[in-house]
Design an enzyme around this catalytic site. Sequence first.
Site, PDB file in Angstrom:
ATOM      1  CG  ASP A  75      -0.194   0.062   2.529  1.00  0.00           C
ATOM      2  OD1 ASP A  75       0.737  -0.745   2.718  1.00  0.00           O
ATOM      3  OD2 ASP A  75      -0.516   0.930   3.370  1.00  0.00           O
ATOM      4  CD  GLU A 136       4.188   0.431   6.974  1.00  0.00           C
ATOM      5  OE1 GLU A 136       4.948   0.647   7.929  1.00  0.00           O
ATOM      6  OE2 GLU A 136       3.879   1.341   6.173  1.00  0.00           O
TER       7      GLU A 136
HETATM    8 ZN    ZN Z   1       6.741   2.237   3.927  1.00  0.00          ZN
HETATM    9 CA    CA Z   2       5.599   4.896   4.760  1.00  0.00          CA
END
Ligand code: ZN
Ligand code: CA
Length: 365
Positions: A75, A136
């Site tokens: 992501d 993340e």
């Molecule tokens: Zn990263």
């Molecule tokens: Ca980052």
Amino acid sequence: MERIVERFLHFVQIDSESGEEKDFALHLKTILESLGFDVKFDQAHEAFGGTIGNLIATKKGHTSKKPILLSAHMDTVKPGKNIKPIIKEGMIYSEGETILGGDDKAGIAAIIEGVNQIIEEDLDHPDLELVFTVCEEGGINGGKHLDLNLIKATEGIILDSSKLPGEIIVQSPGQTRIEVTIHGKSAHAGVSPESGISAAQIFAEAVHHMKLLRIDEETTANIGMISGGKGTNVVMEELKVLGEVRSLNLDKMNEQVKHMAFCFEKAAEKFGGQVTFNSELKYPAFNVDPLHELVINTKKVFEEMGISATTTFTGGGSDANALNARNMTMINLGIGEKKAHTTEEHYAVSDLILMSDFVKRWIIK
Ligand code: ZN
Ligand code: CA
């Protein structure tokens, strides 16, 4: 053009803002399957929302060495749609309206290229496990909910730090998020202010007594957002406060959170108001011994490449926080990303190539 550069440019043009990684994930699946990997997705996203889970790709090795894990996240932050990469003097930029997405597609490109070369050259390698996480950014949610039943490796590397190649992150603080609502009492500010209780005054009193920003070498605290009030003629009834505490040391983090709660409560008491104080551990700290075999071996690989290798720490969180908390030993490596999370993000072609070379050497070491 080098294959890795071509792939990287293609990767960043497949949108994958957090929670919308499906198209990119399926593209990676196709590439990895063509390299002989078995590709699965877990159901991590069911816990926090999103279009697909973490990608887990495995390939049997030829050596009796223990399985190894290489990881990066799929992501990106926003604005990450319709990215148009451009190369200027060996540096890859976005056109300026979006991020580049090198965080963390540079990590993914380096891992895939390193693996691709090993397979092309038919080099011996241990059992390989690649984990490309979702979500993340903004919470390390993919890593937190990674289905460990699909993974055999207990240690490995993450390519997701904006530090320089050769810088190895073995330490990063945990983070607690703080949410406070201060309850005062509204009153006409001109007619009867004495019958009101000002949430603004409670806030000011609390912050006046509060230790904030750099607490000690391991701990930081910040109040990042406040909002409240209905008009200049109304005594402020309610004020919402958002903040965070980070520390390498869990006890210190909890102590600072308690201290902040105490300041708000004391101040509310003084003015006759009330507070609702909530705190939530976003992710724990991680600490890998700099003398751990994983660190020593990783350093050696960089040194063989003529790159000086050092262990260091970062104030930011990554999947390393989530995975180390789940009994894995993961270190996060600098890949040379510049100005990540901004529209000025850029990445050197030479670093992309260097990191893929590192991946190849690290796997066959
Ligand atoms: Zn990263
Ligand atoms: Ca980052």
